[in-house]
Design a protein around this motif. Structure first.
Motif, short mmCIF file in Angstrom:
data_model
loop_
_atom_site.label_atom_id
_atom_site.label_comp_id
_atom_site.label_asym_id
_atom_site.label_seq_id
_atom_site.Cartn_x
_atom_site.Cartn_y
_atom_site.Cartn_z
N ARG A 1 0.83 -1.20 0.00
CA ARG A 1 0.00 0.00 0.00
C ARG A 1 0.86 1.25 0.00
O ARG A 1 1.88 1.33 0.69
CB ARG A 1 -0.91 0.00 1.23
N ASN A 2 0.43 2.22 -0.77
CA ASN A 2 1.09 3.52 -0.80
C ASN A 2 0.68 4.26 0.47
O ASN A 2 -0.42 4.78 0.58
CB ASN A 2 0.65 4.30 -2.05
N GLU A 3 1.58 4.29 1.44
CA GLU A 3 1.28 4.90 2.75
C GLU A 3 1.23 6.43 2.68
O GLU A 3 0.80 7.08 3.62
CB GLU A 3 2.32 4.46 3.80
N GLN A 4 1.66 7.00 1.54
CA GLN A 4 1.63 8.45 1.38
C GLN A 4 0.19 8.95 1.15
O GLN A 4 -0.10 10.12 1.38
CB GLN A 4 2.50 8.89 0.19
N LYS B 1 -9.09 7.15 1.46
CA LYS B 1 -10.05 7.86 0.62
C LYS B 1 -9.41 8.28 -0.71
O LYS B 1 -10.03 8.18 -1.77
CB LYS B 1 -10.54 9.10 1.38
N GLN B 2 -8.16 8.73 -0.65
CA GLN B 2 -7.44 9.14 -1.87
C GLN B 2 -7.19 7.93 -2.78
O GLN B 2 -7.31 8.03 -3.99
CB GLN B 2 -6.12 9.82 -1.51
N LEU B 3 -6.84 6.79 -2.16
CA LEU B 3 -6.62 5.57 -2.94
C LEU B 3 -7.90 5.18 -3.67
O LEU B 3 -7.88 4.87 -4.86
CB LEU B 3 -6.16 4.42 -2.04
#
Length: 189
Positions: free
Chosen positions: A9-12, A16-18
């Motif tokens: 997962r992109n932790e940045q 909600k953005q994902l």
């Protein structure tokens, strides 16, 4: 067993953005993993996965060069869309709790009233012995037919530890009540 390619997962980005980018956040836990792994998959992949499989289904996740055998443990929806999926990693030497789903075939040819009592059968087993679905063919089943857990051959397997009584009724076919007898009952009141 289905193989699904996932990525860390992109932790940045927040969940909600994902989701706005068409990505479903997920996690993998248990089964000897040192820590929970946050992963993600495309929305299309998640939709297809949950259209074909159910809670308790065994799935192999391909994460980088690692293959993780899991079961779908939980799923979360909002506004008709998959929001999150939890996967439980499976240790080949450890029994796991799961559920077998009963699929009814030819229910449209049943002449009586079909009462579905228990369509999910909880059990425990080693991952190699897991059961995802069991199909029960209703063609030719007469009024008065009752099918219990003990009537399903897959549940007689000594490697499956049932978590319901074997006498538990899965389904029964009863006689259709005629509208004439209802009218007579109302007239006699």
């Amino acid at each position: 067993m289905d193989i699904i390619t996932v990525e860390k997962r992109n932790e940045q980005l927040k969940a909600k953005q994902l989701r706005r980018k068409g990505i479903v956040p997920c996690c993998v836990y248990g089964g000897g993993l040192a820590n929970t792994i946050s992963i993600q998959m495309e929305q299309k992949t998640a939709d297809k996965l949950l259209r074909v499989l159910r809670l308790g289904s065994k799935v192999q996740l391909k994460l980088d060069d690692q293959n993780i055998i899991t079961q779908i443990k939980d799923k979360y929806f909002a506004n008709g869309k998959v929001e999150h999926i939890d996967f439980q990693a499976l240790d080949p030497q450890t029994k796991v709790n799961s559920v077998a789903h009963i699929i009814l075939e030819n229910s449209d040819v049943v002449t009586g009233v079909l009462d579905k009592m228990l369509m999910e059968i909880p059990y425990a087993s080693l991952p190699k012995d897991m059961i995802d679905t069991i199909t029960v063919d209703l063609e030719g089943k007469a009024v008065g037919t009752t099918i219990a857990v003990k009537d399903i051959p897959e549940f007689s397997n000594e490697n499956i530890e049932l978590q319901v009584e074997t006498d538990s009724i899965i389904l029964k076919i009863s006689e259709k009540k005629s509208s004439i007898s209802k009218d007579n009952a109302l007239a006699n009141e």
